[in-house]
Design an enzyme around this catalytic site. Sequence first.
Site, PDB file in Angstrom:
ATOM      1  N   ALA A 238       0.591  -1.681  -0.080  1.00 23.64           N
ATOM      2  CA  ALA A 238      -0.065  -0.110   0.421  1.00 23.64           C
ATOM      3  C   ALA A 238       0.597   1.325   0.018  1.00 23.64           C
ATOM      4  O   ALA A 238       1.925   1.278  -0.528  1.00 23.64           O
ATOM      5  CB  ALA A 238      -1.035  -0.113   0.821  1.00 23.64           C
ATOM      6  N   HIS A 239       0.599   2.603  -0.084  1.00 24.60           N
ATOM      7  CA  HIS A 239       0.931   3.770  -0.484  1.00 24.60           C
ATOM      8  C   HIS A 239       2.064   3.375   1.375  1.00 24.60           C
ATOM      9  O   HIS A 239       1.138   3.358   2.339  1.00 24.60           O
ATOM     10  CB  HIS A 239       0.636   4.962  -0.545  1.00 24.60           C
ATOM     11  CG  HIS A 239      -1.496   5.307   0.674  1.00 24.60           C
ATOM     12  ND1 HIS A 239      -2.922   5.964   0.170  1.00 24.60           N
ATOM     13  CD2 HIS A 239      -1.654   4.461   1.740  1.00 24.60           C
ATOM     14  CE1 HIS A 239      -3.163   6.048   1.281  1.00 24.60           C
ATOM     15  NE2 HIS A 239      -3.130   4.911   2.241  1.00 24.60           N
TER      16      HIS A 239
END
Length: 341
Positions: A238-239
């Site tokens: 994920a980011h």
Amino acid sequence: MPSIRLADLAEQLDAELHGDGDIVITGVASMQSATTGHITFMVNPKYREHLGLCQASAVVMTQDDLPFAKSAALVVKNPYLTYARMAQILDTTPQPAQNIAPSAVIDATATLGSNVSVGANAVIESGVQLGDNVVIGAGCFVGKNSKIGAGSRLWANVTIYHDIQIGENCLIQSSTVIGADGFGYANDRGNWVKIPQLGRVIIGDRVEIGACTTIDRGALDDTVIGNGVIIDNQCQIAHNVVIGDNTAVAGGVIMAGSLKIGRYCMIGGASVINGHMEICDKVTVTGMGMVMRPITEPGVYSSGIPLQPNKVWRKTAALVMNIDDMSKRLKAIERKVNQQD
């Protein structure tokens, strides 16, 4: 098909040759399937009994196993590492033609180094920089202003979004997506408001990423994958995740946003790791681990209940569900005993 004299192979592998150095080696195979022309390897002494039936022309082994050899042998300290290196020498993976396919679409402002290969129907957008000997497979997309370092290879249908940086000598397998939007939203009285993801993905040198893996771009800061990291198939990163140098991530792992993983870690397959926390260097998480809290000490960590027959598992699950009640009852008994004393 590649071929090499056993003596030349021994020299390249820094191995001690025992037997005929003029034997021609044409491939690497397992002990069970090897035939004439193959070289195989033995990692565990328990396989010594199979040497008599092995048809390989040569076997890589340790000094302790040499008395059991029935063929030519290459003696090394680490047979498995030597296997990796000789497989590279005898690799049969098709090499791309060093040309630009007529159907490739390359913006005039893109910069291509020497010996770059771009496959059919690939798209290279404006401002892209491709280093020397970069290979872009068929159907790939490389977005605006992205940079790919020398010697890196994208297999077919890889998608690289805009402003992504990929280091030198990286390998990215098919259908992987680098730089898609992270999962960022704000809630306005029940309605989700998208937060534009303005960061990038920065990938170091010598990174390998498996097929169908997704690495999201950062929300504001960057998602960073360190040098020498290896990531298996079907992982979700994920980011704003940061993965330290030389960490290994097995298949199906899910990492939530803003997680920071240290160097030399090993994350077992299908593990799930919470976000907004840190895992220190040299941590091993075994398969299907569920990591909900930071890890501050190196070591091996596990979670979950290993496979059991269903009837046994049902009893175990029932005990786990009632553990709080049992704890309260035990404390009550302890209080009574203490009062009697």
